[in-house]
Design a protein around this motif. Structure first.
Motif: not given
Ligand code: FEO
Length: 397
Positions: A331-356
């Motif tokens: 909602g902040l509509k930020l501009k010009g910023k960079c990012g990446a995502a990470f996360g631990s998992y046990g079996w399926s491990g979707e969180s980094p993809k979802l966060l990205t």
């Protein structure tokens, strides 16, 4: 006790020391706040804004102690969110015929809130209202931060009543910036206010600040509707607004994560180590989204050039706290910023993809594929996280 702002202006607002939440639960106010209203007394008398609804009776009683209400000739409503218009019904019960000067949008918002057929006078940019020696000049400022918002300038005393613009949630028994001991604390509250409330409308802020300054109105005082009045440090706060509205970023990377059994936290801390190894000059800050204040996190994201977000995978998704925070960031509509995502998992491990995907949707430039690690990180995973941080800094350069 009368609180004088300038020769013709008296503060008649309410200081709210115990406020801890604002906009419902959307905004934390660690330092309280105030709802600033102002009485301008010349040959004619104008009231500028009122206060939040819970203080309506106190406000009207306080006004009566200052002035015979029948001597109020005009009410100026710069913005009609309930924290400024809430006492209007109580006041209008006493002086129902006094004209209310506001934008056309302002009138529709007041009507939508209070369902009253008061005596509205719609004003536009450049319209004036003479009070005698002094004159009010109106300046429409839509989306700073509501469509009805306007600023009002008072000649002679050279006061700009800027409503939410230049405001901060900062309770004080003193009115002016010159009495503030810790200017950094005040500026941090002003930045938090900007990041959380005005930031999404930065393009309008940029245009309107330039337009306002271009009008050449002399300004010796900026009197917002929350917090401290700017007098000594006008150039400082106007300069800050000019910076904040231009894709603002300091040399900071913020890591925000949630964690269930400390695996994602371990990843976060090792990514932070990698960033520091790559460039000790970068400020790195880590926040647990479930523990830290969401609005303080938002302020840190606002001041950062990059954001790295992490969550364990939970039920094929991300954590509750990260989901909420990512929605706020979008909602902040930020501009010009960079990012990446990470996360631990046990079996399926979707969180980094979802966060990205959420970062991308929020306008961030993705610098690296999401990093995920199973179960509890061993030394090789910690090394991988540090390398991830190093690579991120290189990609950022
Ligand atoms: Fe302070 Fe938008 O109200």
């Amino acid at each position: 006790m009368e609180k004088k702002v300038s020769q013709h202006v008296t503060w008649v607002g309410k200081t709210d020391w115990q406020l801890t939440r604002f906009h419902g639960d959307e905004y934390s106010t660690h330092l309280g706040s105030s709802y600033n209203a102002y009485l301008v007394r010349d040959e004619k008398t104008a009231l500028i804004d009122t206060v939040w609804l819970p203080f309506d009776k106190e406000f009207v009683q306080g006004l009566k102690a200052q002035i015979d209400l029948r001597k109020i000739d005009y009410i100026i409503m710069n913005h009609n969110e309930v924290d400024h218009s809430g006492a209007l019904p109580e006041l209008m019960r006493e002086i129902p015929d006094v004209p209310i000067y506001c934008t056309a949008k302002g009138e529709s918002i007041i009507r939508g809130h209070y369902h009253q057929d008061w005596n509205f006078v719609n004003v536009k940019t450049g319209d004036t209202l003479s009070l005698g020696k002094t004159t009010l000049t109106f300046f429409e400022a839509p989306m700073l931060h509501w469509p009805d918002t306007m600023f009002t300038h008072l000649s002679h005393d050279n006061v700009l009543f800027s409503n939410d613009g230049f405001g901060q949630h900062y309770a004080s028994e003193s009115l002016f910036d010159e009495s503030v001991e810790d200017m950094n604390r005040l500026l941090n509250e002003a930045m938090k206010y900007y990041a959380n409330i005005l930031g999404p409308f930065s393009a309008m802020v940029k245009r309107k600040v330039a337009e306002l300054l271009g009008m050449g109105l002399p300004i010796d005082i900026i009197a917002p509707s929350h917090g401290i009045i700017w007098k000594k440090h006008i150039d400082l706060i106007v300069g800050k607004y000019r910076q904040w509205c231009e894709d603002y970023a300091e040399n900071q990377i913020t890591i925000v994560y949630d964690t269930m059994w400390n695996s994602t936290r371990t990843m976060a801390e090792n990514i932070a180590d990698g960033i520091r190894l790559a460039d000790p000059g970068i400020t790195v800050k880590l926040f647990n989204a479930a523990h830290s204040d969401k609005n303080d996190i938002i302020t840190e994201v606002f001041r950062s050039k990059a954001l790295i977000v992490g969550s364990p995978t939970i039920n094929n998704g991300i954590s509750f706290a990260m989901e909420g925070l990512m929605e706020m960031i979008k909602g902040l509509k930020l501009k010009g910023k960079c990012g990446a995502a990470f996360g631990s998992y046990g079996w399926s491990g979707e969180s980094p993809k979802l966060l990205t995907a959420k970062l991308e949707g929020a306008g961030f430039k993705i610098l690296a594929e999401g990093l995920r690690a199973p179960w509890v990180p061993e030394e090789n995973v910690k090394t991988q996280c540090r390398e991830y941080g190093i690579a991120f800094v290189k990609a950022l350069a």
